[in-house]
Design a protein around this motif. Structure first.
Motif, PDB file in Angstrom:
ATOM      1  N   MET A   1      50.573  20.834  26.774  1.00 49.24           N
ATOM      2  CA  MET A   1      50.676  20.356  28.140  1.00 49.24           C
ATOM      3  C   MET A   1      49.650  21.052  29.030  1.00 49.24           C
ATOM      4  O   MET A   1      49.340  22.221  28.833  1.00 49.24           O
ATOM      5  CB  MET A   1      52.081  20.626  28.695  1.00 49.24           C
ATOM      6  N   LYS A   2      49.159  20.314  30.000  1.00 54.02           N
ATOM      7  CA  LYS A   2      48.224  20.901  30.951  1.00 54.02           C
ATOM      8  C   LYS A   2      48.976  21.709  32.008  1.00 54.02           C
ATOM      9  O   LYS A   2      50.115  21.415  32.339  1.00 54.02           O
ATOM     10  CB  LYS A   2      47.393  19.812  31.628  1.00 54.02           C
ATOM     11  N   THR A   3      48.300  22.714  32.521  1.00 55.65           N
ATOM     12  CA  THR A   3      48.831  23.532  33.598  1.00 55.65           C
ATOM     13  C   THR A   3      48.035  23.257  34.855  1.00 55.65           C
ATOM     14  O   THR A   3      46.802  23.217  34.825  1.00 55.65           O
ATOM     15  CB  THR A   3      48.745  25.025  33.241  1.00 55.65           C
ATOM     16  N   LYS A   4      48.738  23.089  35.974  1.00 54.73           N
ATOM     17  CA  LYS A   4      48.079  22.823  37.248  1.00 54.73           C
ATOM     18  C   LYS A   4      47.947  24.127  38.026  1.00 54.73           C
ATOM     19  O   LYS A   4      48.937  24.831  38.227  1.00 54.73           O
ATOM     20  CB  LYS A   4      48.873  21.792  38.053  1.00 54.73           C
ATOM     21  N   VAL A   5      46.724  24.436  38.441  1.00 54.57           N
ATOM     22  CA  VAL A   5      46.437  25.710  39.096  1.00 54.57           C
ATOM     23  C   VAL A   5      45.630  25.472  40.367  1.00 54.57           C
ATOM     24  O   VAL A   5      44.647  24.726  40.350  1.00 54.57           O
ATOM     25  CB  VAL A   5      45.633  26.652  38.164  1.00 54.57           C
ATOM     26  N   LEU A   6      46.038  26.122  41.454  1.00 53.80           N
ATOM     27  CA  LEU A   6      45.249  26.118  42.676  1.00 53.80           C
ATOM     28  C   LEU A   6      44.346  27.344  42.643  1.00 53.80           C
ATOM     29  O   LEU A   6      44.808  28.475  42.781  1.00 53.80           O
ATOM     30  CB  LEU A   6      46.161  26.167  43.909  1.00 53.80           C
ATOM     31  N   ILE A   7      43.044  27.133  42.437  1.00 51.66           N
ATOM     32  CA  ILE A   7      42.107  28.250  42.356  1.00 51.66           C
ATOM     33  C   ILE A   7      41.953  28.889  43.737  1.00 51.66           C
ATOM     34  O   ILE A   7      41.619  28.216  44.710  1.00 51.66           O
ATOM     35  CB  ILE A   7      40.730  27.785  41.843  1.00 51.66           C
ATOM     36  N   THR A   8      42.215  30.177  43.830  1.00 55.91           N
ATOM     37  CA  THR A   8      42.101  30.896  45.104  1.00 55.91           C
ATOM     38  C   THR A   8      41.152  32.083  45.022  1.00 55.91           C
ATOM     39  O   THR A   8      40.781  32.642  46.057  1.00 55.91           O
ATOM     40  CB  THR A   8      43.474  31.408  45.564  1.00 55.91           C
ATOM     41  N   VAL A   9      40.757  32.476  43.819  1.00 60.35           N
ATOM     42  CA  VAL A   9      39.948  33.682  43.645  1.00 60.35           C
ATOM     43  C   VAL A   9      38.808  33.439  42.673  1.00 60.35           C
ATOM     44  O   VAL A   9      39.022  32.947  41.564  1.00 60.35           O
ATOM     45  CB  VAL A   9      40.805  34.857  43.110  1.00 60.35           C
ATOM     46  N   THR A  10      37.607  33.768  43.114  1.00 60.96           N
ATOM     47  CA  THR A  10      36.476  33.942  42.208  1.00 60.96           C
ATOM     48  C   THR A  10      35.747  35.191  42.689  1.00 60.96           C
ATOM     49  O   THR A  10      35.286  35.242  43.824  1.00 60.96           O
ATOM     50  CB  THR A  10      35.505  32.734  42.213  1.00 60.96           C
ATOM     51  N   THR A  11      35.680  36.204  41.854  1.00 59.60           N
ATOM     52  CA  THR A  11      35.064  37.458  42.274  1.00 59.60           C
ATOM     53  C   THR A  11      33.565  37.430  42.003  1.00 59.60           C
ATOM     54  O   THR A  11      33.067  36.637  41.206  1.00 59.60           O
ATOM     55  CB  THR A  11      35.668  38.656  41.540  1.00 59.60           C
ATOM     56  N   TYR A  12      32.846  38.324  42.671  1.00 60.37           N
ATOM     57  CA  TYR A  12      31.421  38.471  42.391  1.00 60.37           C
ATOM     58  C   TYR A  12      31.284  39.021  40.977  1.00 60.37           C
ATOM     59  O   TYR A  12      32.004  39.944  40.598  1.00 60.37           O
ATOM     60  CB  TYR A  12      30.762  39.424  43.393  1.00 60.37           C
ATOM     61  N   PRO A  13      30.384  38.452  40.183  1.00 58.40           N
ATOM     62  CA  PRO A  13      30.281  38.871  38.773  1.00 58.40           C
ATOM     63  C   PRO A  13      29.998  40.358  38.625  1.00 58.40           C
ATOM     64  O   PRO A  13      29.140  40.916  39.297  1.00 58.40           O
ATOM     65  CB  PRO A  13      29.098  38.042  38.256  1.00 58.40           C
ATOM     66  N   LEU A  14      30.763  40.984  37.744  1.00 57.59           N
ATOM     67  CA  LEU A  14      30.576  42.389  37.418  1.00 57.59           C
ATOM     68  C   LEU A  14      30.559  42.530  35.909  1.00 57.59           C
ATOM     69  O   LEU A  14      31.583  42.333  35.262  1.00 57.59           O
ATOM     70  CB  LEU A  14      31.708  43.246  38.002  1.00 57.59           C
ATOM     71  N   PRO A  15      29.418  42.823  35.309  1.00 55.83           N
ATOM     72  CA  PRO A  15      29.382  43.004  33.859  1.00 55.83           C
ATOM     73  C   PRO A  15      30.388  44.047  33.413  1.00 55.83           C
ATOM     74  O   PRO A  15      30.534  45.091  34.052  1.00 55.83           O
ATOM     75  CB  PRO A  15      27.948  43.479  33.603  1.00 55.83           C
ATOM     76  N   SER A  16      31.086  43.747  32.336  1.00 55.90           N
ATOM     77  CA  SER A  16      32.071  44.679  31.815  1.00 55.90           C
ATOM     78  C   SER A  16      31.881  44.801  30.311  1.00 55.90           C
ATOM     79  O   SER A  16      31.035  44.152  29.719  1.00 55.90           O
ATOM     80  CB  SER A  16      33.481  44.175  32.120  1.00 55.90           C
TER      81      SER A  16
END
Length: 274
Positions: A1-16
Motif C-alpha cells: 500500500m502507498k503511504t501519503k506524506v505531506l513533505i515539510t522538511v528538506t535540509t541543506y545537503p550535508l555529506p555524511s
C-alpha cells in the motif's frame, strides 16, 4: 500500500558517512505523525535537467510505497520501496491561504514547548527523533564561519552516480555553505539552547542575498539575519521542526536535535481568533 506524506522538511545537503542521509526529507502523515524518508534522489529535490533550482516539494502531498528501515532504530525512519520513485504520486501543493490554516492543521497537531521533555522522549525505548517545537522566546541568530569546501566524503558521494542522476558536478548544483547558522532560544521552562539551523531555505536565502548584494558577504549575512531574526521575531509565529541525526542520536548526546525546518505563519492578534 502507498503511504501519503505531506513533505515539510528538506535540509541543506550535508555529506555524511552514509550517502543516504545526505538530505533529510521528512513530513507528516494524515494523522499528524512524523515520518523520515531516505534515501531520496537529488533529482526529486532539484530540477537537474532544467534550471537547477530546488523543486517546490515542501508542503506537497506525495504518495509512495515505503519500507521501515531495519538499520535505523529511530521509529520514524523509512525508505522508498522503489528508489527511482516510479510509483510516486504527487498531489496539489498546500498553500498559505488563511495564514497557513491547512498547514497548521497538520504541522501543529502536536507541539512541544519543553525541550527537556522532548530530549527525554528521544531516549530508549521511545527514541523520538522528529517533532514540532515552539520556543517561548527567540533570543537571536548566530553565524559562524565554516569550511567553504566540501570534505572528502563529498568526493566519495559523487561516485554514487544514481544519487545525483546527473553528469553535472554536484558541487555546482549545491555549493558548500561557508557559514553555520544557529538559533538561540528559551523553552517554556527557561532552558536556554543554541541549535544549528539546517533547513534548505536558510541556505538558499544566503545564496540569493549574496547574488543580490553582488558578492558582498557581509551584506548577504545581514539580510539573512534580518529575515530570521528581526522579521521572524517581530512578525511571525515561529515554530521549529526538530530532528536528530542517526549518528548523534546513537551516541545519546545531551541534545541530539537540530533545527531541520522553520514554520513561520504570521502572528495573529487575539481579536482575529474570535
Amino acid at each position: 500500500m502507498k503511504t501519503k506524506v505531506l513533505i515539510t522538511v528538506t535540509t541543506y545537503p550535508l555529506p555524511s558517512r552514509s550517502y543516504d542521509e545526505l538530505v533529510c526529507t521528512a513530513g507528516l502523515l494524515e494523522n499528524g505523525q512524523w515520518i523520515r524518508i531516505y534515501p531520496v534522489p537529488l533529482s526529486f529535490l532539484i530540477d537537474l535537467k532544467g534550471s537547477g533550482k530546488v523543486n517546490n516539494v515542501k508542503y506537497t502531498w506525495i504518495e509512495l510505497e515505503l519500507n521501515k528501515r531495519t538499520d535505523d532504530f529511530r521509529p520514524e525512519s523509512y525508505s522508498p520501496k522503489h528508489y527511482d520513485f516510479k510509483d510516486l504520486t504527487l498531489h496539489p501543493h498546500v498553500g498559505t491561504k488563511s495564514n497557513w490554516l491547512v498547514r497548521k492543521s497538520y504541522c501543529l497537531k502536536t507541539v512541544y514547548t519543553n525541550l527537556s521533555e522532548l530530549i527525554n522522549l528521544s531516549k530508549a525505548p521511545t527514541n523520538c527523533s522528529l517533532a514540532t517545537f515552539k520556543p517561548s522566546k527567540i533570543l537571536g541568530v548566530e553565524i559562524e564561519d565554516d569550511n567553504p569546501e566540501w570534505k572528502n566524503e563529498w568526493k566519495e558521494l559523487r561516485k554514487q552516480g544514481d544519487l545525483f542522476a546527473t553528469e553535472q558536478s554536484p558541487e555546482i548544483l549545491i555549493p558548500k555553505l561557508p557559514f553555520k547558522f544557529f538559533y538561540k532560544f528559551l523553552d517554556e521552562g527557561g532552558k536556554k539552547s543554541r541549535m544549528m539551523i539546517e533547513d534548505w531555505e536558510i541556505g538558499a536565502l544566503y545564496w540569493n542575498c549574496l547574488r543580490a548584494a553582488e558578492g558582498n558577504v557581509a551584506t548577504a549575512l545581514l539580510k539573512v539575519k534580518e529575515q530570521y531574526e528581526t522579521n521572524f521575531i517581530k512578525n511571525k509565529d515561529v515554530h521549529f521542526f526538530l530532528g536528530t541525526t542517526k549518528e548523534w542520536h546513537m551516541r545519546r548526546s545531551k541534545n541530539p536535535f537540530v533545527i531541520i525546518g522553520v514554520f513561520y505563519p504570521k502572528l495573529e492578534s487575539q481579536l482575529s481568533m474570535f
